[in-house]
Enzyme design. Structure first.
Site, PDB file in Angstrom:
ATOM      1  N   HIS A  17      20.395  25.963 -44.312  1.00 34.41           N
ATOM      2  CA  HIS A  17      19.652  27.056 -43.322  1.00 34.41           C
ATOM      3  C   HIS A  17      19.093  26.474 -42.221  1.00 34.41           C
ATOM      4  CE1 HIS A  17      19.930  29.804 -46.658  1.00 34.41           C
ATOM      5  NE2 HIS A  17      20.231  28.838 -47.506  1.00 34.41           N
ATOM      6  N   ASP A 240      21.378  23.087 -49.221  1.00 33.99           N
ATOM      7  CA  ASP A 240      20.649  24.001 -49.293  1.00 33.99           C
ATOM      8  C   ASP A 240      19.308  23.790 -48.646  1.00 33.99           C
ATOM      9  OD1 ASP A 240      19.931  26.972 -49.715  1.00 33.99           O
ATOM     10  OD2 ASP A 240      19.370  26.464 -51.792  1.00 33.99           O
TER      11      ASP A 240
HETATM   12  C1  NCD Z   1      16.943  29.850 -49.136  1.00 36.55           C
HETATM   13  C2  NCD Z   1      16.040  30.094 -47.684  1.00 36.55           C
HETATM   14  O1  NCD Z   1      14.728  29.892 -47.592  1.00 36.55           O
HETATM   15  O2  NCD Z   1      16.740  30.656 -46.872  1.00 36.55           O
HETATM   16  N1  NCD Z   1      15.737  29.646 -50.053  1.00 36.55           N
HETATM   17  C3  NCD Z   1      16.087  28.864 -50.983  1.00 36.55           C
HETATM   18  O3  NCD Z   1      15.083  28.719 -52.164  1.00 36.55           O
HETATM   19  N2  NCD Z   1      17.044  28.165 -51.611  1.00 36.55           N
HETATM   20  C4  NCD Z   1      17.690  30.994 -49.471  1.00 36.55           C
HETATM   21  C5  NCD Z   1      18.467  30.633 -50.337  1.00 36.55           C
HETATM   22  O4  NCD Z   1      19.494  29.861 -50.332  1.00 36.55           O
HETATM   23  O5  NCD Z   1      18.233  31.084 -51.698  1.00 36.55           O
HETATM   24 ZN    ZN Z   2      20.625  28.417 -49.464  1.00 40.30          ZN
END
Ligand code: NCD
Ligand code: ZN
Length: 335
Positions: A17, A240
């Protein structure tokens, strides 16, 4: 004698992200310093779900990593798409990311009923566009991934030519699906190879380890780690890494997401070394992904040295996983 130096070639982060604006400009260079490429998630507000938004976001990402050898692999947020929409965006994306409605950060516009995207999935299969899935239901929090597994099996069976990536798997049962369906693949995060729910909420609550899907049981963590250490050919690293400003983490109503991008590789080197599996790390963080996704990232060599380093307390207003902890390995050079 134990190694003092170790190198990786063109490491890839197949689930990141990056966000937008100031946050993007802060975090993207931290990934791009060491990674040669990564899969950029589309859960922005509003989501990346049309050509104009996709082009503009890609441009913004490329500007943010300017000066680094880093290839962003863009994704689209799943909604019902027409054939011409998909055709216009196919060459700019590595896949379409399906978020069930409301299961995680910025997924309010996600898919409420899979039947709504049935036609899109069929088009994707025919057009050779990969599906990436946040595989959680809205059941009891510890059961959300297990409850979703029949959906993976159903999709894999009904769309046998659709490549499906189970994103950030957290359970032994999800790991077992890899060997049951040819067209199922998975990413796994650093935190899910290291922690369990105990680390999140077993003692004092640690918001910086809180993410979706939540970390599970020791036997789940151990099964995922075993698969990573053997560099299972259908498993790839996807951090992630999900930055949130500190005031959204250290509060009531803590946002889900663990920020690991700047420290993930150093920690993986330490973890694989500890388990005598350093010779498998290249496959886990690069070669498997190159083969599975058919990508050819820029050449980059990252040299790690075994000299103590400390994880920074923060990067601007973002606190990384294990901030302030000592690390065995540090990045000596990336070229
Ligand atoms: C992610 C985010 O903050 O965008 N958060 C997370 O807990 N992994 C979204 C996701 O991948 O679920
Ligand atoms: Zn994610």
């Amino acid at each position: 004698m134990s190694k003092r130096s170790f190198s990786l070639h063109s490491p890839l982060d197949m689930h990141i992200h990056f966000r937008e604006g100031a946050m993007l400009r802060r975090v993207a260079p931290l990934s791009a310093e060491t990674f040669a490429g990564g899969v950029i998630m589309p859960n922005l507000v509003p989501p990346v779900d049309n050509l104009d938004r996709l082009e503009r976001y890609e441009r913004e990402v490329r500007e943010a990593v300017d000066g680094h050898a880093f290839e962003p692999y863009m994704t689209l947020f799943m909604r019902p798409y027409t054939e011409s929409e998909l055709a216009s965006m196919k060459d700019r994306i590595i896949g379409v990311k399906l978020y069930p409605e409301g299961v995680t950060t910025h997924s309010d516009g996600g898919v409420g009923d899979l039947r709504d995207v049935e036609r899109t999935l069929a088009l994707m299969q025919d057009m050779d566009i990969r599906l990436m899935v946040h595989g959680e239901s809205t059941d009891f929090v510890m059961d959300r991934e297990s409850a979703f597994l029949p959906v993976y099996e159903d999709l894999a069976t009904r769309f046998p030519r659709l490549a499906i990536v189970m994103e950030h798997i957290t359970t032994r049962e999800a790991a077992a699906l890899l060997d049951r369906h040819e067209n199922l693949y998975a990413t796994v995060t650093l935190q899910h190879l290291m922690i369990t729910l105990d680390d999140v909420a077993g003692g004092l609550l640690n918001p910086h380890l809180f993410c979706k899907p939540i970390a599970k049981r020791p036997e789940d963590r151990d099964a995922l780690l075993a698969l990573a250490l053997e560099a299972h050919p259908k498993l790839v690293f996807g951090s992630d890494s999900a930055p949130h400003p500190v005031d959204k983490k250290e509060c009531a109503g803590c946002a889900a997401g663990v920020f690991t991008a700047p420290i993930a590789l150093q920690m993986l080197v330490g973890l694989f070394e500890e388990h005598g599996a350093l010779d498998r790390l290249q496959a886990f963080v690069s070669n498997n992904a190159k083969r599975i996704y058919g990508v050819a990232p820029p050449e980059k060599t990252v040299v790690f040295e075994k000299t103590g380093a400390v994880i920074p307390e923060r990067y601007g207003d973002v606190i990384p996983m294990y901030s302030g902890r000592e690390l065995d390995w540090k990045v000596a050079e990336a070229r």
